[in-house]
Write an enzyme that holds these catalytic residues in place. Structure first.
Site, PDB file in Angstrom:
ATOM      1  N   LYS A 149     -94.273  22.559 -70.331  1.00  0.00           N
ATOM      2  CA  LYS A 149     -95.085  23.366 -69.863  1.00  0.00           C
ATOM      3  C   LYS A 149     -96.455  23.094 -69.273  1.00  0.00           C
ATOM      4  O   LYS A 149     -97.020  22.349 -70.183  1.00  0.00           O
ATOM      5  CB  LYS A 149     -95.536  24.601 -70.978  1.00  0.00           C
ATOM      6  CG  LYS A 149     -96.276  25.939 -70.435  1.00  0.00           C
ATOM      7  CD  LYS A 149     -96.237  26.817 -71.374  1.00  0.00           C
ATOM      8  CE  LYS A 149     -96.962  28.096 -70.927  1.00  0.00           C
ATOM      9  NZ  LYS A 149     -97.332  29.166 -72.230  1.00  0.00           N
TER      10      LYS A 149
ATOM     11  N   ASP B 146     -73.666   8.762 -58.041  1.00  0.00           N
ATOM     12  CA  ASP B 146     -73.075   9.170 -59.625  1.00  0.00           C
ATOM     13  C   ASP B 146     -72.943  10.498 -59.352  1.00  0.00           C
ATOM     14  O   ASP B 146     -73.407  11.363 -60.005  1.00  0.00           O
ATOM     15  CB  ASP B 146     -74.323   8.923 -60.431  1.00  0.00           C
ATOM     16  CG  ASP B 146     -73.615   9.229 -62.030  1.00  0.00           C
ATOM     17  OD1 ASP B 146     -72.256   8.997 -61.995  1.00  0.00           O
ATOM     18  OD2 ASP B 146     -74.522   9.383 -62.889  1.00  0.00           O
TER      19      ASP B 146
END
Length: 274
Positions: A28, A139
């Site tokens: 946050k 990937d």
């Protein structure tokens, strides 16, 4: 209760996930109150620099199906007001509250072909943007595709990305074996774009069947050997025995044709994204 702050600004709220090279947290912003995701790398990883460079290039165009880079740095995490002795590399990105595509497919026990088609098209657009920007992901897998609040796919985790140069072949054989092209498994210098196409083919199969068509693309793998030998009917017969004949019978011929092209043994037989 211990407080941990990344980059002097981002308070760790909770642990989210952990991989071979990094740990991901929900954080946050102390200043804004906004929730983000923070990826903290292990032992000053080379993958940090790769991911930052890739995201910097890709973030030049917004709303492109790529995770958004907010900030990055290399400084100590502050625990209860005291900086740690060693610095930590970190990347701050958008936080997406929904599951990744792996969990979405698993919970659905495989997607309806029409739904899979819509999602897959958006994934292709994101990968196309990567390739046009000179980047191979290397990937691509269900776990590396997040879903936003509208269930649109967002491609992430660029630590293994490769940067394309004219007629270059890659010789670092990285990625996830079950999605890796045969040339990567065999240690042959490879075209990163064609290798991404192969991984996308595996991903498409997984989206619909919630399972792999083959454990890996090694020549000795019995299922993949059927594809190499173009024994497609026998391949589907075996898949039907394993995953259900009714599901196989309900799959469109177009899906089957596209899947076999994308996971062709020869990179030259794989289609372009377009």
């Amino acid at each position: 209760m211990t407080t941990e702050i990344i980059g002097k600004e981002y308070l760790i709220v909770k642990y989210l996930d952990c991989g071979a090279t990094s740990t991901v947290y929900m954080v946050k912003s102390i200043e804004k109150g906004t929730i983000y995701a923070a990826k903290v790398f292990v032992n000053h990883s080379k993958y940090f620099f790769t991911e930052v460079e890739a995201l910097k290039r890709l973030s030049l165009e917004k709303n492109n199906g790529i995770i958004n880079l907010i900030e990055y740095g290399d400084e100590p995490i502050i625990k209860d007001g005291i900086p740690e002795k060693e610095s930590s590399q970190y990347i701050i990105m958008d936080y997406l509250a929904n599951n990744d595509l792996f969990m979405y497919v698993k919970q659905s026990e495989g997607l309806n072909e029409e739904i899979a088609k819509l999602i897959f098209y958006k994934i292709l657009k994101a990968v196309e943007h990567c390739h046009k920007s000179g980047i191979c992901h290397r990937d691509i897998k269900l776990e590396n595709i997040l879903l936003n609040e509208n269930n649109n796919p967002i491609l992430c985790d660029f630590g293994y990305a490769g940067f394309i140069k004219d007629s270059d072949k890659f010789t670092d054989f990285i990625g996830t074996n079950s999605y890796a092209s045969p040339e990567i498994l065999e240690g042959i210098p490879y075209d990163g774009i064609k290798s991404d196409i192969f991984s996308l083919g595996v991903l498409l199969f997984c989206m619909i069947f919630c399972n792999y068509g083959f454990a890996d693309a090694a020549k000795q793998n019995k299922m993949y050997r059927l594809i190499i030998r173009k024994k497609y009917n026998l391949f589907w017969e075996k898949i039907g025995e394993k995953l259900g004949k009714e599901k196989v019978n309900n799959i469109s011929p177009e899906f089957k044709q596209l899947f076999f092209k994308m996971v062709s043994y020869s990179p030259n037989e794989r289609p372009s994204i377009k």
